[in-house]
Design a protein around this motif. Structure first.
Motif, PDB file in Angstrom:
ATOM      1  N   GLY A 326      33.830  52.356  35.214  1.00 38.07           N
ATOM      2  CA  GLY A 326      32.729  52.180  36.158  1.00 38.07           C
ATOM      3  C   GLY A 326      32.557  53.404  37.050  1.00 38.07           C
ATOM      4  N   VAL A 327      33.648  53.866  37.638  1.00 37.37           N
ATOM      5  CA  VAL A 327      33.582  54.985  38.575  1.00 37.37           C
ATOM      6  C   VAL A 327      33.114  56.262  37.876  1.00 37.37           C
ATOM      7  CG1 VAL A 327      34.935  56.421  40.138  1.00 37.37           C
ATOM      8  CG2 VAL A 327      35.440  53.997  39.952  1.00 37.37           C
ATOM      9  N   TRP A 328      33.619  56.471  36.678  1.00 41.81           N
ATOM     10  CA  TRP A 328      33.303  57.713  35.971  1.00 41.81           C
ATOM     11  C   TRP A 328      31.962  57.655  35.242  1.00 41.81           C
ATOM     12  CZ3 TRP A 328      38.768  58.429  33.302  1.00 41.81           C
ATOM     13  CH2 TRP A 328      39.697  58.785  34.299  1.00 41.81           C
ATOM     14  N   GLY A 329      31.479  56.421  35.003  1.00 40.95           N
ATOM     15  CA  GLY A 329      30.224  56.279  34.281  1.00 40.95           C
ATOM     16  C   GLY A 329      30.347  56.593  32.799  1.00 40.95           C
ATOM     17  N   PHE A 330      31.504  56.300  32.211  1.00 40.61           N
ATOM     18  CA  PHE A 330      31.670  56.538  30.773  1.00 40.61           C
ATOM     19  C   PHE A 330      31.326  55.271  30.000  1.00 40.61           C
ATOM     20  CE2 PHE A 330      35.267  59.899  31.388  1.00 40.61           C
ATOM     21  CZ  PHE A 330      34.330  60.761  31.923  1.00 40.61           C
ATOM     22  N   SER A 331      30.867  55.464  28.757  1.00 39.01           N
ATOM     23  CA  SER A 331      30.577  54.306  27.904  1.00 39.01           C
ATOM     24  C   SER A 331      31.889  53.690  27.428  1.00 39.01           C
ATOM     25  CB  SER A 331      29.758  54.744  26.690  1.00 39.01           C
ATOM     26  OG  SER A 331      30.573  55.524  25.841  1.00 39.01           O
ATOM     27  N   ASP A 332      31.793  52.461  26.887  1.00 36.25           N
ATOM     28  CA  ASP A 332      32.981  51.795  26.339  1.00 36.25           C
ATOM     29  C   ASP A 332      33.628  52.660  25.282  1.00 36.25           C
ATOM     30  OD1 ASP A 332      32.552  49.680  27.934  1.00 36.25           O
ATOM     31  OD2 ASP A 332      31.816  48.319  26.365  1.00 36.25           O
ATOM     32  N   LEU A 333      32.788  53.238  24.440  1.00 39.80           N
ATOM     33  CA  LEU A 333      33.302  54.043  23.333  1.00 39.80           C
ATOM     34  C   LEU A 333      34.050  55.274  23.852  1.00 39.80           C
ATOM     35  CD1 LEU A 333      33.358  54.255  20.245  1.00 39.80           C
ATOM     36  CD2 LEU A 333      31.358  55.744  20.405  1.00 39.80           C
ATOM     37  N   GLU A 334      33.438  55.945  24.832  1.00 38.36           N
ATOM     38  CA  GLU A 334      34.090  57.133  25.408  1.00 38.36           C
ATOM     39  C   GLU A 334      35.429  56.749  26.023  1.00 38.36           C
ATOM     40  OE1 GLU A 334      30.233  59.850  26.688  1.00 38.36           O
ATOM     41  OE2 GLU A 334      30.885  58.249  28.020  1.00 38.36           O
ATOM     42  N   MET A 335      35.425  55.629  26.717  1.00 39.08           N
ATOM     43  CA  MET A 335      36.636  55.167  27.379  1.00 39.08           C
ATOM     44  C   MET A 335      37.721  54.847  26.353  1.00 39.08           C
ATOM     45  SD  MET A 335      36.911  55.184  30.521  1.00 39.08           S
ATOM     46  CE  MET A 335      38.309  54.718  31.521  1.00 39.08           C
ATOM     47  N   ARG A 336      37.322  54.193  25.273  1.00 38.78           N
ATOM     48  CA  ARG A 336      38.295  53.835  24.235  1.00 38.78           C
ATOM     49  C   ARG A 336      38.897  55.066  23.592  1.00 38.78           C
ATOM     50  NH1 ARG A 336      35.096  49.760  22.489  1.00 38.78           N
ATOM     51  NH2 ARG A 336      34.340  50.866  20.672  1.00 38.78           N
ATOM     52  N   ASP A 337      38.040  56.061  23.340  1.00 42.10           N
ATOM     53  CA  ASP A 337      38.559  57.298  22.741  1.00 42.10           C
ATOM     54  C   ASP A 337      39.605  57.927  23.649  1.00 42.10           C
ATOM     55  OD1 ASP A 337      37.043  57.029  20.547  1.00 42.10           O
ATOM     56  OD2 ASP A 337      35.461  58.432  21.156  1.00 42.10           O
ATOM     57  N   ILE A 338      39.314  57.910  24.942  1.00 44.14           N
ATOM     58  CA  ILE A 338      40.249  58.484  25.910  1.00 44.14           C
ATOM     59  C   ILE A 338      41.568  57.723  25.893  1.00 44.14           C
ATOM     60  CG2 ILE A 338      40.680  58.709  28.393  1.00 44.14           C
ATOM     61  CD1 ILE A 338      37.673  59.302  28.709  1.00 44.14           C
ATOM     62  N   VAL A 339      41.471  56.402  25.922  1.00 46.42           N
ATOM     63  CA  VAL A 339      42.682  55.578  25.956  1.00 46.42           C
ATOM     64  C   VAL A 339      43.464  55.726  24.655  1.00 46.42           C
ATOM     65  CG1 VAL A 339      43.534  53.200  26.024  1.00 46.42           C
ATOM     66  CG2 VAL A 339      41.741  53.943  27.607  1.00 46.42           C
ATOM     67  N   ASN A 340      42.747  55.675  23.519  1.00 43.27           N
ATOM     68  CA  ASN A 340      43.426  55.792  22.229  1.00 43.27           C
ATOM     69  C   ASN A 340      44.120  57.142  22.084  1.00 43.27           C
ATOM     70  OD1 ASN A 340      42.573  53.255  21.572  1.00 43.27           O
ATOM     71  ND2 ASN A 340      40.829  53.927  20.362  1.00 43.27           N
ATOM     72  N   ALA A 341      43.527  58.161  22.702  1.00 44.60           N
ATOM     73  CA  ALA A 341      44.136  59.500  22.622  1.00 44.60           C
ATOM     74  C   ALA A 341      45.235  59.666  23.676  1.00 44.60           C
ATOM     75  CB  ALA A 341      43.064  60.571  22.789  1.00 44.60           C
ATOM     76  N   GLY A 342      45.442  58.631  24.494  1.00 39.96           N
ATOM     77  CA  GLY A 342      46.495  58.700  25.518  1.00 39.96           C
ATOM     78  C   GLY A 342      46.161  59.685  26.630  1.00 39.96           C
ATOM     79  N   LEU A 343      44.863  59.845  26.925  1.00 40.09           N
ATOM     80  CA  LEU A 343      44.459  60.876  27.884  1.00 40.09           C
ATOM     81  C   LEU A 343      43.987  60.328  29.226  1.00 40.09           C
ATOM     82  CD1 LEU A 343      42.616  63.280  25.424  1.00 40.09           C
ATOM     83  CD2 LEU A 343      44.784  63.691  26.601  1.00 40.09           C
ATOM     84  N   LEU A 344      44.087  59.003  29.398  1.00 38.65           N
ATOM     85  CA  LEU A 344      43.538  58.410  30.623  1.00 38.65           C
ATOM     86  C   LEU A 344      44.169  58.988  31.887  1.00 38.65           C
ATOM     87  CD1 LEU A 344      41.526  56.168  31.493  1.00 38.65           C
ATOM     88  CD2 LEU A 344      43.493  54.684  31.775  1.00 38.65           C
ATOM     89  N   GLU A 345      45.509  59.029  31.894  1.00 36.73           N
ATOM     90  CA  GLU A 345      46.197  59.513  33.096  1.00 36.73           C
ATOM     91  C   GLU A 345      45.865  60.981  33.357  1.00 36.73           C
ATOM     92  OE1 GLU A 345      47.736  56.961  31.496  1.00 36.73           O
ATOM     93  OE2 GLU A 345      47.493  55.827  33.364  1.00 36.73           O
ATOM     94  N   ALA A 346      45.864  61.775  32.285  1.00 35.50           N
ATOM     95  CA  ALA A 346      45.602  63.207  32.444  1.00 35.50           C
ATOM     96  C   ALA A 346      44.210  63.424  33.038  1.00 35.50           C
ATOM     97  CB  ALA A 346      45.727  63.904  31.094  1.00 35.50           C
ATOM     98  N   ILE A 347      43.248  62.684  32.524  1.00 33.12           N
ATOM     99  CA  ILE A 347      41.874  62.857  33.015  1.00 33.12           C
ATOM    100  C   ILE A 347      41.774  62.368  34.460  1.00 33.12           C
ATOM    101  CG2 ILE A 347      39.488  62.066  32.701  1.00 33.12           C
ATOM    102  CD1 ILE A 347      40.016  62.218  29.668  1.00 33.12           C
ATOM    103  N   GLU A 348      42.441  61.244  34.729  1.00 33.96           N
ATOM    104  CA  GLU A 348      42.414  60.726  36.096  1.00 33.96           C
ATOM    105  C   GLU A 348      42.986  61.756  37.071  1.00 33.96           C
ATOM    106  OE1 GLU A 348      45.020  57.466  36.881  1.00 33.96           O
ATOM    107  OE2 GLU A 348      43.800  56.726  38.545  1.00 33.96           O
ATOM    108  N   GLU A 349      44.111  62.356  36.706  1.00 34.08           N
ATOM    109  CA  GLU A 349      44.727  63.345  37.605  1.00 34.08           C
ATOM    110  C   GLU A 349      43.871  64.601  37.724  1.00 34.08           C
ATOM    111  OE1 GLU A 349      48.874  64.059  36.637  1.00 34.08           O
ATOM    112  OE2 GLU A 349      49.148  61.913  36.310  1.00 34.08           O
TER     113      GLU A 349
END
Ligand SMILES: Nc1ncnc2c1ncn2[C@@H]1O[C@H](COP(=O)(O)OP(=O)(O)OP(=O)(O)O)[C@@H](O)[C@H]1O
Ligand SMILES: [Mg+2]
Ligand SMILES: [Mg+2]
Length: 493
Positions: A326-349
């Motif tokens: 919600g905060v970043w305004g990413f689509s579900d698909l974009e979000m899933r790709d990020i999570v599946n790639a294990g990049l959520l924390e890195a992007i958040e930081e």
């Protein structure tokens, strides 16, 4: 029968038992250090060995962590619960019983939402989460590997005996159909992420901090009663969990097709072949002669304590994902790709370090992921979120374009230094100096009179032919827009 045919013909039911080693300083019932490794039989006390005269004491941190896990899984936390002796005779338990919980677990009846890679959701019903101690480790030497019978001799290491464990048991999971294997592994991955978010365990699969027993049965149709299950023990990677489920589905179907019955038994998974092999028969009526542990008083976690722990629960991974999307305004698909790639924390930081979400996403899922793939190294080992944020900052300041930034990133990943240092050291900064740019433009014009004629004649695409030499002369550091303006200004006088 092949897996593909088996899964069409039969309805699989799975059940997962997950054991997680908690990150407490000491063991569950004694003061021995709870550390991984160390020489054999060094992290032990008389209580770890159950020597006569030793008595167990409950580890308060262990209870706290178990309650946190229970709460995170939406379980009821028992008003009162008890420890029980699970009696069995095998040299990995020096006391001849494992201290566990039986009919009075600390947490019961919760659920876990599991999202598969393509976004399909499953709700996994959790029956219980209970506290127990780990067993020691046997190594059988000589003879048939893995078999105590036939081995010349066996070694036993009690360092792990008494280590703080929580076991989480699902109800039978139905309705997964052909996604059974994926559901099983994604469920364990989801739990792993929850353990880490709660900070109750390092949850490193490869160190055996998280181990899964995978139960599988087949039935003719979703309305039929449950079939006989097998229990593949101690599977300790996500990939192995998937392979074990698939293998069992195919193996059981083959037996059923041949008119044979399924033997309720434990099985072992073999990484090398992807197969399971028979362990020991195990019926539901297996008699562990559970009885309340007489050396420990019933455990009565106060409601205040439970509510205090509930109030301090961190944001769990699934919630966090929804919030950040919600905060970043990413689509579900974009979000899933990020999570599946294990990049959520890195992007958040990276965002926390000042970068715009879209830019952070672009660099991590793009160039950093590409480099990681090329070098066969995890993204986290290549660059830090702070470095990616700094790189994005240099682009925003007009000091780097994307091409130069990629060169800087590669050098940073090679350990050459921070982005700004690398940029200066390698002289990669966009040429601000109009003198140098002008010289390059003049040179290109002088060397290409034919092109200049075309531009004069109105053929604007011809400008491209001058950009090559200009970029070459400035080593890619020219600002393309500025160069074009200069060319036009000079030609058109
Ligand atoms: N017919 C079935 N098909 C698939 N899974 C099943 C079936 N029946 C039970 N299960 C699952 O098997 C698991 C059994 O775990 P549980 O810890 O209750 O018992 P256990 O395996 O006999 O004991 P232990 O902890 O000693 O291994 C649960 O996850 C349960 O949901
Ligand atoms: Mg169990
Ligand atoms: Mg079991």
């Amino acid at each position: 029968m092949k897996y593909e045919d088996a899964i069409k013909k039969y309805d699989p039911v799975i059940g997962i038992e997950v054991h997680v080693e908690l990150g407490t300083a000491t063991k569950m019932f004694d003061a021995a250090p709870n550390t991984f490794g160390g020489g054999p039989n060094t992290n032990i006390t008389p209580t770890s060995l159950g020597l006569p005269g030793s008595l167990p004491v409950v580890n308060e941190k262990g209870v706290e962590y178990a309650i946190k896990i229970g709460l995170a899984l939406g379980c009821e936390i028992a008003e009162t619960c008890r420890f029980a002796r699970k009696n069995y005779f095998y040299p990995d338990v020096p006391k001849d019983f494992q201290t566990s919980q039986s009919d009075e677990p600390i947490a019961a009846e919760g659920s876990v939402e599991v999202e598969l890679e393509d976004g399909t959701m499953f709700t996994i019903p959790v029956e219980r989460a209970h506290m127990e101690e780990d067993a020691g480790k046997n190594t059988h030497i000589g003879g048939a590997t893995g078999r105590i019978h036939g081995a010349d001799h066996s070694l036993v290491d009690y360092n792990r005996a008494g280590v703080t464990l929580v076991e989480i048991v699902t109800h039978p999971i139905t309705g997964t159909g052909e996604r059974a294997a994926e559901v099983a592994s994604t469920y364990v991955r989801t739990l792993r992420d929850i353990f880490r978010a709660l900070d109750v365990s390092e949850a490193r699969m490869e160190q055996g901090n998280v181990r899964a027993d995978v139960n599988v049965s087949l039935r003719e149709s979703p309305d039929a009663p449950l079939g006989t299950r097998t229990e593949t023990k101690n599977v300790n990677s996500f990939r192995s969990i998937e392979r074990a489920v698939r293998y069992e589905i195919a193996r059981q179907a083959t037996r059923l097709e041949a008119g044979e019955t399924i033997v309720q038994e434990t099985r072992h998974f073999h990484e090398g072949t992807g197969e399971t092999s028979s362990g020991r028969p195990k019926s539901d009526a297996d008699d562990y002669r559970y009885f309340p542990e007489p050396d420990l008083v019933p455990l009565v976690p106060s409601r205040e304590w439970v509510e205090e722990l509930r109030a301090t629960l961190p944001e769990l991974p699934a919630q966090k994902r929804r919030r950040l999307a919600g905060v970043w305004g990413f689509s579900d698909l974009e979000m899933r790709d990020i999570v599946n790639a294990g990049l959520l924390e890195a992007i958040e930081e990276t965002v926390n370090a000042g970068a715009k979400p879209a830019a952070a996403r672009k660099w991590w899922t793009g160039e950093v992921a590409r480099l990681a793939n090329q070098k066969d190294q995890p993204t986290a080992e290549l660059v830090t979120p702070a470095q990616v944020a700094a790189l994005i900052g240099l682009i925003n300041d007009g000091k780097l374009n994307d091409k130069l930034a990629k060169d800087v990133l590669t050098a940073v990943a090679d350990g050459e230094g921070e982005p700004a240092e690398v940029m200066s050291a390698r002289n990669l900064e966009i040429v601000e100096d109009t003198g140098a740019l002008e010289a390059a433009v003049d040179e290109a014009i002088a060397a290409n009179p034919d092109v200049v004629e075309k531009i004069k004649g109105g053929k604007m695409q011809a400008i491209g032919a001058l950009m090559g030499p200009i970029m070459k002369a400035t080593r890619g550091q020219a600002d393309a827009g500025k160069a074009k303006d200069l060319i036009l200004a000079k030609i058109n006088g």
